[in-house]
Design a protein around this motif. Structure first.
Motif, PDB file in Angstrom:
ATOM      1  N   LYS A   1       0.936  -1.349  -0.105  1.00 41.48           N
ATOM      2  CA  LYS A   1      -0.044   0.018  -0.030  1.00 41.48           C
ATOM      3  C   LYS A   1       0.831   1.167  -0.215  1.00 41.48           C
ATOM      4  O   LYS A   1       0.312   2.315   0.012  1.00 41.48           O
ATOM      5  CB  LYS A   1      -0.996  -0.255   1.470  1.00 41.48           C
ATOM      6  CG  LYS A   1      -2.261  -0.958   0.875  1.00 41.48           C
ATOM      7  CD  LYS A   1      -3.150   0.137  -0.001  1.00 41.48           C
ATOM      8  CE  LYS A   1      -4.434  -0.483  -0.131  1.00 41.48           C
ATOM      9  NZ  LYS A   1      -5.443   0.387  -1.040  1.00 41.48           N
TER      10      LYS A   1
ATOM     11  N   LYS B   1      -5.050  -0.542  -5.162  1.00 47.65           N
ATOM     12  CA  LYS B   1      -5.163  -2.181  -4.641  1.00 47.65           C
ATOM     13  C   LYS B   1      -3.982  -2.563  -4.688  1.00 47.65           C
ATOM     14  O   LYS B   1      -3.008  -2.545  -5.476  1.00 47.65           O
ATOM     15  CB  LYS B   1      -6.074  -2.824  -5.696  1.00 47.65           C
ATOM     16  CG  LYS B   1      -7.579  -2.391  -5.914  1.00 47.65           C
ATOM     17  CD  LYS B   1      -8.325  -2.839  -4.928  1.00 47.65           C
ATOM     18  CE  LYS B   1      -9.807  -2.543  -5.097  1.00 47.65           C
ATOM     19  NZ  LYS B   1     -10.555  -2.905  -3.999  1.00 47.65           N
TER      20      LYS B   1
ATOM     21  N   SER C   1      -2.800  -8.918  -3.897  1.00 45.15           N
ATOM     22  CA  SER C   1      -3.549  -9.975  -3.092  1.00 45.15           C
ATOM     23  C   SER C   1      -5.270  -9.806  -2.897  1.00 45.15           C
ATOM     24  O   SER C   1      -5.922 -10.476  -2.669  1.00 45.15           O
ATOM     25  CB  SER C   1      -3.413 -10.369  -1.648  1.00 45.15           C
ATOM     26  OG  SER C   1      -3.322  -8.815  -0.841  1.00 45.15           O
ATOM     27  N   GLU C   2      -5.563  -8.527  -3.424  1.00 46.09           N
ATOM     28  CA  GLU C   2      -7.042  -8.104  -3.091  1.00 46.09           C
ATOM     29  C   GLU C   2      -7.695  -8.279  -4.337  1.00 46.09           C
ATOM     30  O   GLU C   2      -8.942  -8.969  -4.500  1.00 46.09           O
ATOM     31  CB  GLU C   2      -7.110  -6.471  -3.035  1.00 46.09           C
ATOM     32  CG  GLU C   2      -6.851  -6.052  -1.759  1.00 46.09           C
ATOM     33  CD  GLU C   2      -6.876  -4.465  -1.438  1.00 46.09           C
ATOM     34  OE1 GLU C   2      -8.031  -3.839  -1.171  1.00 46.09           O
ATOM     35  OE2 GLU C   2      -6.227  -3.709  -2.090  1.00 46.09           O
ATOM     36  N   LYS C   3      -6.932  -8.166  -5.535  1.00 51.81           N
ATOM     37  CA  LYS C   3      -7.901  -8.665  -6.904  1.00 51.81           C
ATOM     38  C   LYS C   3      -7.068  -8.785  -8.046  1.00 51.81           C
ATOM     39  O   LYS C   3      -5.696  -8.703  -8.146  1.00 51.81           O
ATOM     40  CB  LYS C   3      -8.604  -7.279  -7.215  1.00 51.81           C
ATOM     41  CG  LYS C   3      -9.364  -7.157  -8.546  1.00 51.81           C
ATOM     42  CD  LYS C   3     -10.249  -5.953  -8.457  1.00 51.81           C
ATOM     43  CE  LYS C   3     -10.850  -5.825  -9.836  1.00 51.81           C
ATOM     44  NZ  LYS C   3     -11.960  -6.590 -10.131  1.00 51.81           N
ATOM     45  N   ASN C   4      -7.493  -9.900  -8.824  1.00 53.25           N
ATOM     46  CA  ASN C   4      -6.655 -10.479 -10.163  1.00 53.25           C
ATOM     47  C   ASN C   4      -7.282 -10.487 -11.526  1.00 53.25           C
ATOM     48  O   ASN C   4      -6.862 -11.012 -12.399  1.00 53.25           O
ATOM     49  CB  ASN C   4      -5.707 -11.494  -9.799  1.00 53.25           C
ATOM     50  CG  ASN C   4      -6.707 -12.758  -9.757  1.00 53.25           C
ATOM     51  OD1 ASN C   4      -7.939 -12.734 -10.023  1.00 53.25           O
ATOM     52  ND2 ASN C   4      -5.927 -14.125  -9.603  1.00 53.25           N
TER      53      ASN C   4
END
Length: 202
Positions: free
Chosen positions: A40, A55, A58-61
Motif C-alpha cells: 500500500k 489495490k 492480493s486484493e484482486k486479479n
C-alpha cells in the motif's frame, strides 16, 4: 465500464506509465484506472515521484484490462515468483493485456506470450529478448497486437499502443479524437519504427 489494472513497481518508467494512462484514462466514462502494487505504500518512479496505490495484488486479479509499464527495474521483479504468478493469473482473466518497453519482457517471462508475436525497447532488445526465447520477437515495430496482447517498443511508443487499444475497443474515430485532444500525433502504423534501424537491429 471497464476497469484498467495498472501495475507499478519501484523504479517504473514515468512516460511508460503516464503516457498510456493519459490516453486510456481519458475515457473516464468507459475506463476506470486502478493502480496496483505489492503493498500500500506509495511507489517511487525511476525519476523519484511517488504514486499512490489503489489495490494490492492480493486484493484482486480480475481486471478487464491489464497494463504493465517498463523501467530498468522491471526485470528485477521477475525474481519474485508470487509477483510473476499474479501477472500470469491476471493476464488470463483480462480482456486485453498491454505492456510497454521492458514491461513486455517481464510479461513474456511469465510464459503468457510464448508462441506469440511481441516487441520491446529497441535499445535493450538484444540484451532482454533472450530472457523469453519462446516469444516471436519483432525487431521492427512501434507496437504489436497478437490476440488480446498489445506490446510496444520503448517509452513513448506506449502512447501509440494505447491509442491502438482504444481503436480496437471503441473505434478508430475515438482513438483519433483522443490523440487530437492531447495534441499528440498518433503513429497509427504499427510498423513505423525508425529506432530499430538506429539500434542496429535491421
Amino acid at each position: 465500464m471497464r476497469t484498467l489494472g495498472a501495475l507499478v513497481f519501484p523504479g517504473f518508467e514515468t512516460l511508460d506509465y503516464f503516457g498510456p494512462i493519459e490516453m486510456l484514462g481519458g475515457l473516464a466514462d468507459e475506463i476506470e484506472v486502478v493502480t496496483i502494487a505489492k503493498g500500500k505504500d506509495p511507489v517511487p518512479s525511476v525519476h523519484g515521484q511517488k504514486i499512490l496505490v489503489d489495490k494490492v495484488l492480493s486484493e484482486k486479479n480480475d481486471y478487464d484490462l491489464l497494463f504493465i509499464p517498463g523501467g530498468d527495474s522491471a526485470l528485477v521483479e521477475s525474481e519474485d515468483p508470487d509477483f510473476m504468478a499474479w501477472i500470469r493469473e491476471a493476464s488470463a482473466n483480462a480482456e486485453r493485456v498491454l505492456a510497454v518497453c521492458t514491461g513486455t519482457v517481464l510479461l513474456a517471462m511469465t510464459g503468457v506470450l510464448d508462441g506469440r508475436k511481441a516487441t520491446t525497447n529497441k535499445l535493450d532488445f538484444t540484451k532482454t529478448v533472450p530472457l523469453a526465447p519462446d516469444v516471436e520477437w519483432v525487431k521492427q515495430a512501434r507496437w504489436v497486437e497478437d490476440g488480446k496482447f498489445f506490446t510496444s517498443s520503448g517509452v513513448s511508443a506506449g502512447m501509440d499502443m494505447a491509442l491502438a487499444v482504444l481503436a480496437d475497443l471503441f473505434g478508430a474515430d475515438v482513438a483519433r479524437e483522443m490523440a487530437r485532444s492531447c495534441e499528440y500525433t498518433w503513429h497509427s502504423d504499427p510498423t513505423w519504427d525508425p529506432f530499430a534501424k538506429s539500434a542496429g537491429l535491421i
